[in-house]
Design a protein around this motif. Structure first.
Motif, PDB file in Angstrom:
ATOM      1  N   GLY A 199     -89.228   2.015   3.524  1.00 11.59           N
ATOM      2  CA  GLY A 199     -89.868   0.494   3.829  1.00 11.59           C
ATOM      3  C   GLY A 199     -88.828  -0.542   3.118  1.00 11.59           C
ATOM      4  O   GLY A 199     -89.382  -1.491   3.289  1.00 11.59           O
ATOM      5  N   VAL A 200     -87.770  -0.294   2.472  1.00 10.15           N
ATOM      6  CA  VAL A 200     -87.102  -1.327   2.047  1.00 10.15           C
ATOM      7  C   VAL A 200     -85.698  -1.581   2.748  1.00 10.15           C
ATOM      8  O   VAL A 200     -85.054  -0.637   3.233  1.00 10.15           O
ATOM      9  CB  VAL A 200     -86.704  -0.910   0.543  1.00 10.15           C
ATOM     10  N   GLU A 201     -85.470  -2.557   3.207  1.00  7.01           N
ATOM     11  CA  GLU A 201     -84.456  -3.207   3.978  1.00  7.01           C
ATOM     12  C   GLU A 201     -83.463  -3.375   2.948  1.00  7.01           C
ATOM     13  O   GLU A 201     -83.730  -4.228   2.232  1.00  7.01           O
ATOM     14  CB  GLU A 201     -84.999  -4.289   4.878  1.00  7.01           C
ATOM     15  N   CYS A 202     -82.304  -2.831   3.295  1.00  5.38           N
ATOM     16  CA  CYS A 202     -81.080  -3.270   2.442  1.00  5.38           C
ATOM     17  C   CYS A 202     -80.047  -3.943   3.132  1.00  5.38           C
ATOM     18  O   CYS A 202     -79.641  -3.490   4.381  1.00  5.38           O
ATOM     19  CB  CYS A 202     -80.461  -1.760   2.061  1.00  5.38           C
ATOM     20  N   THR A 203     -79.467  -4.806   2.752  1.00  2.00           N
ATOM     21  CA  THR A 203     -78.269  -5.811   3.262  1.00  2.00           C
ATOM     22  C   THR A 203     -77.189  -5.793   2.361  1.00  2.00           C
ATOM     23  O   THR A 203     -77.376  -6.382   1.315  1.00  2.00           O
ATOM     24  CB  THR A 203     -78.820  -7.029   3.846  1.00  2.00           C
ATOM     25  N   LEU A 204     -76.113  -5.285   2.730  1.00  2.00           N
ATOM     26  CA  LEU A 204     -74.922  -5.571   1.858  1.00  2.00           C
ATOM     27  C   LEU A 204     -74.298  -7.180   2.014  1.00  2.00           C
ATOM     28  O   LEU A 204     -74.213  -7.517   3.090  1.00  2.00           O
ATOM     29  CB  LEU A 204     -73.701  -4.516   2.141  1.00  2.00           C
ATOM     30  N   ILE A 205     -74.083  -7.697   0.882  1.00  2.00           N
ATOM     31  CA  ILE A 205     -73.627  -9.122   0.873  1.00  2.00           C
ATOM     32  C   ILE A 205     -72.000  -8.925   0.662  1.00  2.00           C
ATOM     33  O   ILE A 205     -71.537  -8.502  -0.415  1.00  2.00           O
ATOM     34  CB  ILE A 205     -74.343  -9.984  -0.336  1.00  2.00           C
ATOM     35  N   ASN A 206     -71.286  -9.419   1.633  1.00  2.00           N
ATOM     36  CA  ASN A 206     -69.927  -9.421   1.205  1.00  2.00           C
ATOM     37  C   ASN A 206     -69.234 -10.685   0.885  1.00  2.00           C
ATOM     38  O   ASN A 206     -69.717 -11.501   1.210  1.00  2.00           O
ATOM     39  CB  ASN A 206     -69.104  -8.886   2.807  1.00  2.00           C
ATOM     40  N   ASN A 207     -68.153 -10.347   0.176  1.00  2.00           N
ATOM     41  CA  ASN A 207     -67.199 -11.448  -0.315  1.00  2.00           C
ATOM     42  C   ASN A 207     -66.384 -12.327   0.758  1.00  2.00           C
ATOM     43  O   ASN A 207     -65.417 -12.010   0.952  1.00  2.00           O
ATOM     44  CB  ASN A 207     -66.286 -11.088  -1.654  1.00  2.00           C
ATOM     45  N   GLY A 208     -67.151 -13.404   1.571  1.00  2.00           N
ATOM     46  CA  GLY A 208     -66.426 -14.057   2.268  1.00  2.00           C
ATOM     47  C   GLY A 208     -65.906 -13.110   3.597  1.00  2.00           C
ATOM     48  O   GLY A 208     -66.672 -12.624   4.039  1.00  2.00           O
ATOM     49  N   SER A 209     -64.626 -13.389   3.703  1.00  2.00           N
ATOM     50  CA  SER A 209     -64.086 -12.495   4.719  1.00  2.00           C
ATOM     51  C   SER A 209     -63.553 -11.235   4.376  1.00  2.00           C
ATOM     52  O   SER A 209     -62.897 -10.554   5.378  1.00  2.00           O
ATOM     53  CB  SER A 209     -62.576 -13.564   5.464  1.00  2.00           C
ATOM     54  N   THR A 210     -63.604 -10.753   3.269  1.00  2.00           N
ATOM     55  CA  THR A 210     -62.950  -9.457   2.957  1.00  2.00           C
ATOM     56  C   THR A 210     -64.267  -8.711   3.154  1.00  2.00           C
ATOM     57  O   THR A 210     -65.590  -8.796   3.407  1.00  2.00           O
ATOM     58  CB  THR A 210     -62.729  -9.415   1.410  1.00  2.00           C
ATOM     59  N   ASN A 211     -63.993  -7.342   3.014  1.00  2.00           N
ATOM     60  CA  ASN A 211     -65.003  -6.081   3.218  1.00  2.00           C
ATOM     61  C   ASN A 211     -65.521  -5.730   1.851  1.00  2.00           C
ATOM     62  O   ASN A 211     -66.202  -4.704   1.868  1.00  2.00           O
ATOM     63  CB  ASN A 211     -64.304  -4.813   3.970  1.00  2.00           C
ATOM     64  N   LYS A 212     -65.343  -6.446   0.714  1.00  2.00           N
ATOM     65  CA  LYS A 212     -65.563  -5.877  -0.625  1.00  2.00           C
ATOM     66  C   LYS A 212     -66.986  -6.328  -0.723  1.00  2.00           C
ATOM     67  O   LYS A 212     -67.337  -7.515  -0.470  1.00  2.00           O
ATOM     68  CB  LYS A 212     -64.736  -6.603  -1.575  1.00  2.00           C
ATOM     69  N   VAL A 213     -67.819  -5.380  -1.125  1.00  2.00           N
ATOM     70  CA  VAL A 213     -69.339  -5.748  -1.528  1.00  2.00           C
ATOM     71  C   VAL A 213     -69.575  -6.759  -2.754  1.00  2.00           C
ATOM     72  O   VAL A 213     -69.083  -6.107  -3.810  1.00  2.00           O
ATOM     73  CB  VAL A 213     -69.898  -4.533  -1.519  1.00  2.00           C
ATOM     74  N   GLN A 214     -70.030  -7.661  -2.526  1.00  2.00           N
ATOM     75  CA  GLN A 214     -70.126  -8.558  -3.725  1.00  2.00           C
ATOM     76  C   GLN A 214     -71.835  -8.422  -4.185  1.00  2.00           C
ATOM     77  O   GLN A 214     -72.001  -8.668  -5.514  1.00  2.00           O
ATOM     78  CB  GLN A 214     -69.923 -10.054  -3.258  1.00  2.00           C
ATOM     79  N   GLY A 215     -72.621  -7.997  -3.248  1.00  2.00           N
ATOM     80  CA  GLY A 215     -73.969  -7.871  -3.852  1.00  2.00           C
ATOM     81  C   GLY A 215     -74.667  -7.126  -2.768  1.00  2.00           C
ATOM     82  O   GLY A 215     -74.271  -6.510  -1.741  1.00  2.00           O
TER      83      GLY A 215
END
Length: 87
Positions: free
Chosen positions: A44-60
């Motif tokens: 029941g926990v929604e997870c959203t990856l935060i990307n660094n601008g236009s890159t595909n690197k996960v920032q958060g």
């Protein structure tokens, strides 16, 4: 030693502790980051990856349950999460 009465917390704080408990329980069970995310979402926990601008690197990453959101926006924290899964 801090004694915390779970029943005395307001609803938002309860959700924050639930999210933390779910993450803490699921982290050692998985060796793959995507499976960890799927297991957390099944609870029941929604997870959203935060990307660094236009890159595909996960920032958060943002863990959300109802109105409560726990945002981990430090790249080092995300790397430690991923490293914890691999070990």
């Amino acid at each position: 030693m801090l004694c915390l009465r779970f029943s005395a917390l307001n609803e938002l704080l309860k959700k924050g502790y639930r999210i933390f408990d779910i993450i803490k329980a699921e982290l050692p069970r998985h060796k793959d980051f995507n499976r960890f995310i799927a297991a957390v979402e099944r609870q029941g926990v929604e997870c959203t990856l935060i990307n660094n601008g236009s890159t595909n690197k996960v920032q958060g990453i943002c863990f959300k349950m109802g109105k409560y959101a726990l945002r981990l926006e430090d790249r080092q924290v995300v790397q430690r999460l991923q490293a914890g899964i691999r070990h």
